[in-house]
Design a protein around this motif. Structure first.
Motif, mmCIF file in Angstrom:
data_model
loop_
_atom_site.group_PDB
_atom_site.id
_atom_site.type_symbol
_atom_site.label_atom_id
_atom_site.label_comp_id
_atom_site.label_asym_id
_atom_site.label_seq_id
_atom_site.Cartn_x
_atom_site.Cartn_y
_atom_site.Cartn_z
ATOM 1 N N GLU A 121 -16.383 1.111 12.263
ATOM 2 C CA GLU A 121 -15.257 1.250 11.340
ATOM 3 C C GLU A 121 -15.403 0.291 10.159
ATOM 4 O OE1 GLU A 121 -11.498 2.471 14.119
ATOM 5 O OE2 GLU A 121 -12.360 0.478 14.441
ATOM 6 N N THR A 149 0.556 3.944 -3.030
ATOM 7 C CA THR A 149 0.107 5.326 -2.838
ATOM 8 C C THR A 149 1.200 6.327 -3.234
ATOM 9 O OG1 THR A 149 0.754 5.161 -0.503
ATOM 10 C CG2 THR A 149 -1.553 4.781 -1.040
ATOM 11 N N ARG A 193 -17.759 3.127 1.796
ATOM 12 C CA ARG A 193 -16.981 3.744 0.720
ATOM 13 C C ARG A 193 -17.246 3.039 -0.603
ATOM 14 N NH1 ARG A 193 -12.450 6.511 2.897
ATOM 15 N NH2 ARG A 193 -12.048 7.186 0.748
ATOM 16 N N THR A 234 -7.600 7.297 -4.579
ATOM 17 C CA THR A 234 -8.083 7.140 -3.201
ATOM 18 C C THR A 234 -7.917 5.692 -2.762
ATOM 19 O OG1 THR A 234 -9.733 8.876 -3.541
ATOM 20 C CG2 THR A 234 -10.062 7.402 -1.662
ATOM 21 N N THR A 235 -7.279 5.502 -1.613
ATOM 22 C CA THR A 235 -7.104 4.154 -1.083
ATOM 23 C C THR A 235 -7.647 4.099 0.345
ATOM 24 O OG1 THR A 235 -4.893 4.570 -0.186
ATOM 25 C CG2 THR A 235 -5.031 3.784 -2.474
ATOM 26 N N VAL A 236 -8.036 2.893 0.746
ATOM 27 C CA VAL A 236 -8.498 2.646 2.103
ATOM 28 C C VAL A 236 -8.012 1.263 2.495
ATOM 29 C CG1 VAL A 236 -10.717 1.746 1.285
ATOM 30 C CG2 VAL A 236 -10.518 2.600 3.633
ATOM 31 N N GLY A 290 -9.276 -0.652 -2.223
ATOM 32 C CA GLY A 290 -9.271 -1.124 -0.848
ATOM 33 C C GLY A 290 -8.222 -2.210 -0.660
ATOM 34 N N GLN A 349 -7.833 -2.073 5.433
ATOM 35 C CA GLN A 349 -8.335 -2.798 6.592
ATOM 36 C C GLN A 349 -7.318 -2.703 7.727
ATOM 37 O OE1 GLN A 349 -9.213 -6.902 5.728
ATOM 38 N NE2 GLN A 349 -9.416 -7.482 7.878
ATOM 39 N N LEU A 409 -11.307 3.954 -6.485
ATOM 40 C CA LEU A 409 -11.180 3.599 -5.079
ATOM 41 C C LEU A 409 -10.524 2.227 -4.992
ATOM 42 C CD1 LEU A 409 -11.799 4.091 -2.046
ATOM 43 C CD2 LEU A 409 -14.013 2.985 -2.431
ATOM 44 N N GLN A 467 0.828 -1.209 0.000
ATOM 45 C CA GLN A 467 0.000 0.000 0.000
ATOM 46 C C GLN A 467 0.860 1.257 0.000
ATOM 47 O OE1 GLN A 467 -2.162 0.883 3.551
ATOM 48 N NE2 GLN A 467 -3.648 2.212 2.523
ATOM 49 N N PHE A 527 -15.857 1.433 6.198
ATOM 50 C CA PHE A 527 -15.049 0.891 5.100
ATOM 51 C C PHE A 527 -15.961 0.451 3.960
ATOM 52 C CE2 PHE A 527 -12.930 -2.384 2.716
ATOM 53 C CZ PHE A 527 -11.587 -2.040 2.705
#
Length: 797
Positions: A644, A625, A651, A632-634, A662, A636, A660, A621, A648
């Motif tokens: 939370e 990035t 999104r 856009t990253t998200v 993940g 766990q 996006l 990650q 997640f």
């Protein structure tokens, strides 16, 4: 077909009265109790018969009911007849409550009545209650001689009291069956594979078999198993259905399926059981039973509460149970268990059938062919069942407990300190006998016999000690350690050749683990408590593996369904140019990032990327990035609260094509049980073949199966890892109109060892030799595929 009613169930329901008291934590398991029964029965004379089945048929409201059970012992000779009932517990006989003794004698009186019914030449019978106190092995025998007239009147009164409930059951059953007969499949048409699956489930019930089913995502497994099972129930092939799951989300799906059929006319009583610590009211916490208004006088209010609930509700979900429990001031957890006796469908967690410590004794104390089991997401049962039959304990908490238990004027605890010190000395002696100065681990095939007696005595002390204590931090801490000790001792009763004991000595503390490497025999015993079972999942490949580890190798059927979705809607891309073994990860980081870039820039949208560990996730990650700050990253996190987790998912639940990405872990909370359709998810990447991290305990599983069948690595590492891969890939393509790409980033996926494990709907996978080829293949896939804006397919319930 006559309805069966167990003697214990009948007696307990009618004769219980007064307060609900949490049962004293006992060291006695059903298995240990059975051993004690056999031990006592073996000392009886030659004219003594064990486990004698007795029954009678009662006709009420134009319906027949079989009242039946197994007497522990029967002795018939020239001196007359004797019925023995054996009970085991930790309490002294003189400490048993009046209500407990009433229930014990009630059962043996019914057996006496049934015996005299079968022997009209007898006019009286000797009833013997044999009580075995486990902690001291003290045996107390009491006898009563009752005549036919007395027992006839007792049984008549019992049945008269139960008549309302028998009639209610008959009325509910008639209403249920009348509604089932015309019930049609609740969708306009069967999806591909659904009709075949439903037929297979129905035949399995009719033949009383065990069926393993792999039904790919989108088949609609829940409705395809529940519907035929309910139709079989309407034909009296079964009387009660258990829908067993691993997660709350799948329990909700089952509830939705029942609601769907109810909207089509089904009148069936279903209940969802919720764990005690989740459903008990907040004001019950930290109250002693004798101070808890929901427990004091519970049985005096239970029957009116049940009558109210069963008269007005069909789907007994958690909110419904809580509503009526509060209305009638009864404990919601116990109320749900009592209500379940009147339900046709019980939706609950695996542990209510399989866990040896918390299973539902009211249903599973003996075999019952009226029960049938549907086991959802059965792949989860492999690791869950190992955990259920394993236990560990350490001496590390003892120092803190001794500090808390230091005597003072308000709470003297000298006795507790002595009990804790005895446990610590037991650990110390064990450590000295096992370890040299530089040794840190031992694995032995035998149970920890030196430690178990020490813990048994500790458990006996704490059982009594807790009854005299008021809530406090000390009591909470002691109770936690007591529960661990109690579980450890109880699991010791199950120890056999499928176990190993692991001793780990680190930082001057010893941890002892009883590890169940192969719970298949235990699972088989549990599944044999009903007429049959269907175990199903989207991922049960290879089927022979799951039949072996889930207790169905010798006597089960297997069925694999094709995917209901067009293969052309999904591209399976296997990269030969990426290596993800531990030593190659750093060298391949740029290739992985470039491959992920090709995936997510090939078409704007939402993507999930899965990794075998959080460390690897964070490494990739960070590099991703840095290469794509505009995306856009998200990610766990190792621990996420419910809010939370929902944030997640929210999104991804936005139906747009904004980029996006993940980052998640394989086998985690986002790798199964989430449903992202259409544009909410258009690509999944999986980095590595998902092998569990190499560790000592998984190596023990490997060694065990190497000895069993020569497939240790596959059973311990490869197949569990591949299941995680397949589950993660299953987040993509959730409906007929979904399209997307699955990118497998590890050259091992291209080997025969792994391609042989690919499901049939992956047969059109493509191997990719280079990054340019990957980029071109992705572009070509999206060029040839149209993604509609709306998803107009029925639910995959």
């Amino acid at each position: 077909m006559a309805t069966k009613i167990g003697i214990r169930q009948l007696v307990e329901f009618v004769l219980r009265q007064g307060d609900l008291n949490d049962v004293k934590n006992s060291q006695n398991t059903a298995l240990a109790g059975a051993k004690i029964h056999r031990q006592l029965q073996s000392t009886r004379g030659s004219d003594y018969a064990s486990e004698v089945y007795l029954k009678t048929t009662v006709t009420m409201n134009n319906a027949d009911y079989i009242i039946s059970g197994r007497a522990d012992g029967l002795q018939l000779n020239a001196d007359g007849a004797l019925i023995e009932e054996i009970k085991t517990s930790d309490q002294d006989f003189t400490d048993l409550s009046t209500n407990t003794l009433t229930l014990y004698w009630g059962q043996v009186k019914v057996y006496g009545y049934l015996l005299l019914q079968a022997h009209p030449d007898l006019d009286q019978v000797t009833l013997q209650l044999t009580y075995f106190q486990v902690s001291t092995e003290k045996i107390t025998k009491t006898q009563k001689v009752l005549h036919r007239a007395e027992l006839d009147q007792f049984f008549k009164d019992l049945i008269t009291e139960y008549e309302y409930w028998l009639t209610l059951r008959a009325d509910l059953r008639h209403r249920r069956n009348t509604s089932i007969e015309p019930l049609a499949f609740p969708f306009p048409a069967f999806r591909t594979g659904q009709r075949e699956l439903a037929a297979a489930v129905y035949k399995t019930i009719r033949l009383q078999k065990r069926l393993f089913v792999e039904a790919p995502t989108g088949t609609g497994k829940t409705i395809s198993t529940l519907f035929p099972a309910i139709k079989a129930m309407g034909q009296d092939l079964i009387e009660r259905l258990f829908y067993l799951t691993a997660k709350q989300s799948t329990r909700r799906v089952a509830e939705e399926a029942v609601a769907l059929m109810a909207n089509k006319g089904l009148r069936l009583k279903s209940i969802t059981l919720t764990a005690k610590d989740q459903i008990r009211f907040a004001e019950e916490q930290d109250l002693l039973p004798e101070e808890n208004p929901f427990m004091v006088g519970y049985y005096d209010r239970l029957k009116p509460a049940l009558k109210d609930l069963l008269t007005h509700e069909d789907q007994l979900t958690r909110p419904v149970i809580e509503q009526y429990a509060r209305k009638h001031t009864v404990d919601p957890f116990e109320f749900s268990l009592d209500a379940s006796l009147f339900c046709d469908l019980v939706i609950c967690d695996y542990n209510y059938l399989f866990d040896p410590l918390v299973y539902l004794q009211r249903f599973f104390s003996e075999d019952d062919d009226d029960n049938f089991f549907l086991v959802d997401e059965a792949h989860n049962l492999v690791s869950r069942s190992r955990a259920m039959y394993s236990a560990e304990i350490s001496d590390q908490p003892i120092a803190g407990l001794l500090k808390l238990a230091k005597p003072d004027q308000t709470q003297p605890s000298d006795d507790l300190q002595q009990a804790l010190k005895k446990v610590r000395r037991g650990f110390t002696r064990l450590t000295k006998s096992l370890f040299e100065e530089d040794a840190t681990e031992q694995v032995l095939p035998d149970p920890p016999e030196r430690l178990l007696p020490v813990l048994r005595k500790f458990n006996e002390f704490v059982t009594d000690w807790l009854t005299t204590q008021k809530p406090s931090p000390l009591v909470d801490a002691v109770r936690d350690y007591f529960f661990a000790s109690l579980t450890f001792v109880k699991i010791g009763d199950w120890y056999d050749g499928s176990y190993q004991t692991r001793y780990v000595y680190t930082e001057h503390h010893l941890t002892v683990k009883q590890l169940c490497l192969d719970p298949s025999d235990f699972l088989h015993r549990s599944l044999s408590l009903g007429a049959g079972a269907v175990l199903f999942s989207a991922t049960l490949s290879p089927m022979s593996y799951y039949q072996r580890v889930l207790g169905g190798e010798a006597n089960s059927l297997a069925y694999q369904l094709p995917s209901p979705f067009p293969p052309k809607h999904q591209a399976i891309l296997v990269t030969r140019y990426v290596q993800t073994t531990y030593h190659q990860r750093a060298h391949n980081l740029d290739r992985i990032v470039a491959s992920l870039s090709a995936l997510v820039t090939g078409k704007r949208g939402h993507y999930l990327v899965f990794f075998p560990s959080y460390g690897y996730l964070h490494q990739v990650q960070a590099a991703f990035t840095q290469a794509h700050p505009e995306l856009t990253t998200v990610a766990q996190a190792p621990t996420m609260a419910a809010a939370e987790r929902q944030a997640f998912l929210d999104r991804f639940n936005i139906d747009d094509d904004q980029p996006l990405v993940g980052f998640c872990v394989l086998g985690g909370i986002f790798s199964e049980g989430i449903d992202l359709r259409g544009r909410r998810l258009i690509g999944v990447a999986i980095v590595s073949v998902g092998l569990p991290g190499i560790n000592a305990e998984t190596n023990l599983i490997r060694d065990y199966y190497d000895h069993q069948n020569g497939q240790g690595f596959a059973y311990a590492y490869q197949l569990p890892g591949m299941n995680n891969v397949l589950q993660a890939a299953g987040r993509l393509i959730r409906s007929q109109t979904d399209t997307g790409i699955i990118l497998l980033l590890d050259q091992r996926f291209a080997s025969r060892r792994y391609t042989a494990l690919f499901p049939p709907h992956w047969q059109y996978y493509q191997t990719i030799e280079s990054l340019p080829q990957l980029t071109a293949t992705i572009a070509n896939f999206w060029h040839q595929t149209e993604v509609p804006d709306e998803n107009q397919t029925h639910e995959t319930t």
